[in-house]
Design an enzyme around this catalytic site. Structure first.
Site: not given
Ligand code: NAP
Ligand code: G4F
Length: 342
Positions: A130, A132, A154
């Site tokens: 990520s 992050e 995280y």
């Molecule tokens: P998400 O929608 O939160 O999905 C997370 C998945 O992990 C869900 O299927 C969840 O299952 C499963 N999970 C959580 N805890 C678990 C456990 N203890 N054992 C087995 N499975 C578990 O995340 P996403 O946005 O699809 O992201 C996919 C991956 O990419 C994650 O690793 C995230 O950290 C990473 N990532 C995401 C972003 C982004 O912007 N979306 C960016 C960079 C990296 P349930 O459905 O049962 O909760």
């Molecule tokens: O949407 P966010 O919660 O995403 P964040 O923290 O960037 O993390 C996501 O992206 C990562 C990749 O860089 C992944 F690795 C991670 O698993 C996840 O998918 O927050 C984005 C921004 C933050 O700066 C937060 O402080 O939005 C700001 N924010 C402002 N108000 C909020 C809110 N975030 C959330 N979730 N909820 C709010 O009300």
């Protein structure tokens, strides 16, 4: 027929990746958690094929905290490709559950990598790393060579997973890759992440079910792309001759305020009349600015993002209006394409 094993199949990315893999003719095996309510909404349309279970999509109970289960699954499935997407993926929540996040998001990766070694498989491995991890950014934009400075439990867990993936690649000659993905969103994004929270609340406001939208830091900037584009990059990484690490991003950054402004503007509303500040959504340490440099992915994987920031916002707003039973045409917007789950 190639077999793939996915953790996180029920999440946003898992659901788009399984669609891509099924379309390419894979047999897909997914890890799901036992839950007292259904947690397979995002993949229901693929699992049920005319009321019969799809024979190419097989789901298995398990958990990333359960190493013996992961070992058993890999030994029986013998997948050619493993996409490790499962994680406690919410940054704010990781401050409330730091140990759990370390266990699942960090140690979950070593459990899976060790299962590959112990079963003697030569499966190719994708780690969902990520942006992050860059946290307090040490360079702008961030590339594969930018040092990490994690700012949450995280991000610390993801740094561990990143390095253990590199280490197993070097120590045991595994085909293992890190995709360092910047934020990517879609109508399937969880409703507590900021973009989806905004589009979901906007639809509720228009449906007169909600008056205000409570947010935290509006100044934070993110490099937001479309999840459907990003899962293609994951697949491409595992088709390369060797494992490697790649930044996947758009190369553009926008603030949370810009996203709210764009979303509300699409339906003719001024966000300032609806958005309220709530300190509960602030983080003890924030990541102020993320912007990725996807040059390596463009050159080596021939990957490019297709959907722009404005297009992404529109896709999400339209999908949430439709979920609330509202007609996008009433707001001058075209409905989502028919016959496809957004
Ligand atoms: P998400 O929608 O939160 O999905 C997370 C998945 O992990 C869900 O299927 C969840 O299952 C499963 N999970 C959580 N805890 C678990 C456990 N203890 N054992 C087995 N499975 C578990 O995340 P996403 O946005 O699809 O992201 C996919 C991956 O990419 C994650 O690793 C995230 O950290 C990473 N990532 C995401 C972003 C982004 O912007 N979306 C960016 C960079 C990296 P349930 O459905 O049962 O909760
Ligand atoms: O949407 P966010 O919660 O995403 P964040 O923290 O960037 O993390 C996501 O992206 C990562 C990749 O860089 C992944 F690795 C991670 O698993 C996840 O998918 O927050 C984005 C921004 C933050 O700066 C937060 O402080 O939005 C700001 N924010 C402002 N108000 C909020 C809110 N975030 C959330 N979730 N909820 C709010 O009300």
């Amino acid at each position: 027929m190639k077999k793939a094993f996915l953790t996180g199949i029920t999440g946003q990315d898992g659901s788009y990746l399984v669609e891509l893999l099924l379309a390419k003719g894979y047999e897909v095996h997914g890890l799901i958690r036992r839950s007292s309510t259904f947690n397979t909404d995002r993949i229901e349309h693929l699992y049920q094929d005319r009321h019969e279970a799809n024979p190419k999509l097989l789901l298995h109970y398990g958990d990333l905290s359960d190493a013996s289960n992961l070992n058993r699954l890999l030994r029986t499935i013998k997948p050619e490709e493993i996409y490790h997407l499962g994680a406690q993926s919410h940054v704010r929540v990781s401050f409330d559950m730091p140990e759990y996040t370390g266990d699942v998001t960090g140690l979950g990766t070593i459990r899976l990598l060790d299962a590959i070694l112990e079963t003697g498989l030569d499966s190719r491995f994708y780690q969902a790393s990520s942006s992050e991890m860059y946290g307090l950014v040490q360079a702008v934009p961030q590339s594969e060579t930018t040092p990490f400075y994690p700012r949450s439990p995280y991000a610390c867990a993801k740094v561990y997973s990143y390095w253990i993936t590199v280490n197993y690649r070097e120590a045991y000659n595994l085909h293992a890759s890190n995709g360092i993905l910047f934020n990517h969103e879609s109508p399937r994004r969880g409703e507590t992440f900021v973009t989806r929270k905004i589009t979901h609340s906007l639809a509720k406001i228009l449906a007169k079910k909600q008056k205000h939208l409570f947010l935290g830091n509006l100044e934070a900037k993110r490099d937001w792309g479309y999840a459907k584009d990003y899962v293609e990059a994951m697949w491409l990484m595992l088709q390369q001759p060797k494992g490697d690490d790649y930044v996947v991003a758009t190369g553009e950054t926008h603030s949370v305020k810009e996203f709210v402004q764009e979303a509300f503007g699409l339906v003719g509303l001024n966000y300032e009349n609806y958005v309220r500040m709530d300190e509960r959504y602030l983080r003890p340490t924030e990541v102020d600015l993320l912007i990725g440099d996807p040059t390596k992915a463009a050159k080596q994987l021939n990957w490019k993002p297709k959907v722009t920031f404005k297009e992404l916002t529109k896709i999400m707003v339209i999908a949430d209006l439709e979920k609330e039973g509202l007609d996008p045409k009433d707001f001058g917007l075209e409905p989502s394409p028919k016959g496809q789950k957004p």
